[in-house]
Motif scaffolding. Structure first.
Motif, PDB file in Angstrom:
ATOM      1  N   LEU A  71      -3.620  -0.021  -3.065  1.00  0.00           N
ATOM      2  CA  LEU A  71      -3.164  -1.316  -2.572  1.00  0.00           C
ATOM      3  C   LEU A  71      -3.083  -2.296  -3.733  1.00  0.00           C
ATOM      4  O   LEU A  71      -3.847  -2.195  -4.701  1.00  0.00           O
ATOM      5  CB  LEU A  71      -4.125  -1.914  -1.527  1.00  0.00           C
ATOM      6  N   ALA A  91       0.845  -1.195   0.000  1.00  0.00           N
ATOM      7  CA  ALA A  91       0.000   0.000   0.000  1.00  0.00           C
ATOM      8  C   ALA A  91       0.875   1.238   0.000  1.00  0.00           C
ATOM      9  O   ALA A  91       1.997   1.224   0.520  1.00  0.00           O
ATOM     10  CB  ALA A  91      -0.919   0.010   1.218  1.00  0.00           C
ATOM     11  N   VAL A 117      -8.999  -3.709   3.046  1.00  0.00           N
ATOM     12  CA  VAL A 117      -9.785  -2.478   3.008  1.00  0.00           C
ATOM     13  C   VAL A 117     -11.186  -2.725   3.539  1.00  0.00           C
ATOM     14  O   VAL A 117     -11.764  -1.877   4.236  1.00  0.00           O
ATOM     15  CB  VAL A 117      -9.827  -1.901   1.581  1.00  0.00           C
ATOM     16  N   ILE A 122      -4.612   1.192   6.978  1.00  0.00           N
ATOM     17  CA  ILE A 122      -4.415   0.028   6.109  1.00  0.00           C
ATOM     18  C   ILE A 122      -3.160  -0.736   6.516  1.00  0.00           C
ATOM     19  O   ILE A 122      -3.145  -1.977   6.532  1.00  0.00           O
ATOM     20  CB  ILE A 122      -4.349   0.480   4.634  1.00  0.00           C
TER      21      ILE A 122
END
Length: 464
Positions: free
Chosen positions: A28, A12, A37, A108
């Motif tokens: 990503l 990411a 996600v 993330i």
């Protein structure tokens, strides 16, 4: 080609420039892109990204581990193999501010993604076969293009124009190699290839390589920019010329000699070419310590420049400082710029040519703009001496790596031709043909080392 690669890794990164903007993107790629996600995504209707259609846009919020909203987002889902990397790719479209972008990225990463290395998304596209190596290099050239002409060349390479020609030439050599080796392995059934057939293929491929190499220097200048030094003694109008070229008052202009003491640099688009133009300190004998440093820098820049714009005061007779400078410019790619044509002409073109022959002379007025169009035309002509066609679908080699590989291929083919002419066994010819094919494969990545791959992608920005 053995390349270390983690197929179960999900990466990411922020893919847009940091700062304020309408939209910022966190990207990503990897097998867990959607599921990672999904753990932080909340839809107004409770929909999950796991069930989202391919190439769909999904509105919602990214939330932290406590359920607090980090940002309102639109999430795009692109599943393998129909994505840039040929892996599952998710792009989180956030508000384009530093805080929301960093907050989303940190969330993330907290869920298990790894921060991408520079160029890693494009590297994965290459490793998965979506792009070859020359196309991957073209990605960064598109991003960094400084002119429309440079952008068009980069787009052609990204679309595969260079790759197709290289692969066609390499295919001819591989076919030739197969024919030679068949004769070596089965001498009774197949026998040696006809020398004329071998010579024809070597000549054909050598000719194509020669045409490509003829474009390499111009191609490099289009990609990197033409390093241009404006030099002259103090108060001849160097800074005024820079301001005219950039169409703004970038450099301070006064009647006081020695105003410019440091180098001023601007990128200027002239005729579709990017010129990195540097206005330098006036070159003259001086005892001033600071000015002397500026003069030394100016001379060093002149020595290393692709193009020198040597400016003299055309309204005054040449003095010793002018003559000394013109003599230093001798032998370089240059244009002699006789400034202040609005005041008068004190020297003839013949007088200038006595000191600096074989260099075009253009009379201008930096004060009024007179002669500027002719100067720009002359500058471009100096850069593309040799008449390289840069229009239409012409193929131009833009990278030093490609040039070197082509030169090595040409050398191997020349060695094969000499071996053929000497009447030596065809297995010796096969060695040179194989080396030529390997060299061509380095351009597209069909035969290249891990070290070269790492060096190429290290030049990319993070997130691309």
């Amino acid at each position: 080609m053995a390349v270390e690669f983690w197929s179960d890794d999900t990466i990411a990164a922020i893919s847009t420039p940091l700062g304020e903007g309408g939209i910022g993107i966190v990207r990503l790629s990897g097998p867990d892109a959607v599921s990672l996600v999904d753990q932080a995504f909340v839809s107004p209707k409770g929909r999950r990204l796991a069930s989202a259609r391919n190439w769909s846009l999904n509105f919602g919020w990214i939330v932290d581990k406590h359920g607090e909203k980090i940002d309102e987002v639109i999430v795009s889902v692109m599943r393998a193999p129909h994505s840039y990397t040929r892996e599952d790719v998710v792009e989180i479209n956030c508000h384009g501010g530093l805080i929301p972008l960093q907050g989303v990225l940190e969330r993330i990463l907290e869920l298990g993604a790894r921060l991408a290395e520079p160029g890693e998304f494009t590297k994965r596209a290459f490793l998965h076969g979506r792009l070859d190596l020359s196309q991957a290099e073209a990605v960064i050239d598109v991003i960094r293009a400084k002119t429309d002409r440079g952008h068009r060349l980069a787009m052609r390479q990204l679309e595969g124009s260079l790759s197709r020609v290289i692969k066609e030439m390499r295919g001819k050599l591989v076919g030739l190699l197969a024919g030679i080796e068949a004769g070596i392995d089965f001498p009774d059934e197949v026998g040696d290839m006809e020398p004329e057939a071998i010579r024809q293929i070597i000549d054909d491929v050598s000719g194509e390589i020669a045409k490509m190499l003829a474009t390499a220097d111009t191609g490099r200048l289009l990609r990197e920019g033409i390093d241009t030094a404006i030099v002259g003694k103090p108060n001849v109008g160097k800074s005024s010329l820079l301001n005219r070229l950039v169409r703004e008052n970038r450099a301070i202009v006064t009647d006081v000699p020695g105003t410019t003491r440091d180098v001023i640099e601007e990128i200027v688009n002239i005729g579709g070419f990017p010129f990195v133009v540097r206005d330098t300190a006036g070159i003259r004998h001086t005892e001033d310590v600071v000015e002397k440093i500026g003069v030394e820098r100016a001379i060093a820049l002149m020595e290393g420049a692709d193009l020198v714009l040597c400016v003299v005061d055309g309204s005054s007779p040449l003095d010793d400082d002018d003559i000394s400078l013109l003599q230093q410019v001798h032998g370089k790619t240059a244009v002699l710029v006789a400034n202040k044509s609005d005041i008068g002409s004190a020297e003839s073109d013949e007088r200038y040519r006595e000191i600096l022959p074989d260099v075009p002379i253009v009379r201008i007025s930096a004060a009024t703009g007179e002669g500027l169009e002719k100067l720009e035309q002359t500058i471009v002509e100096q850069v593309i001496q040799g008449g390289i066609d840069l229009t239409g679908d012409s193929l131009v080699v833009t990278r030093a790596r490609h040039k070197q590989a082509l030169k090595e291929a040409a050398a191997s083919l020349e060695a094969a031709r000499r071996t053929l002419e000497m009447g030596l066994p065809q297995d010796l010819i096969a060695i040179d043909i194989r080396e030529a094919a390997e060299s061509l494969g380095e351009v597209t990545g069909e035969s290249v080392t891990d070290e070269v791959i790492e060096r190429i992608f290290a030049d990319f920005c993070i997130g691309k």
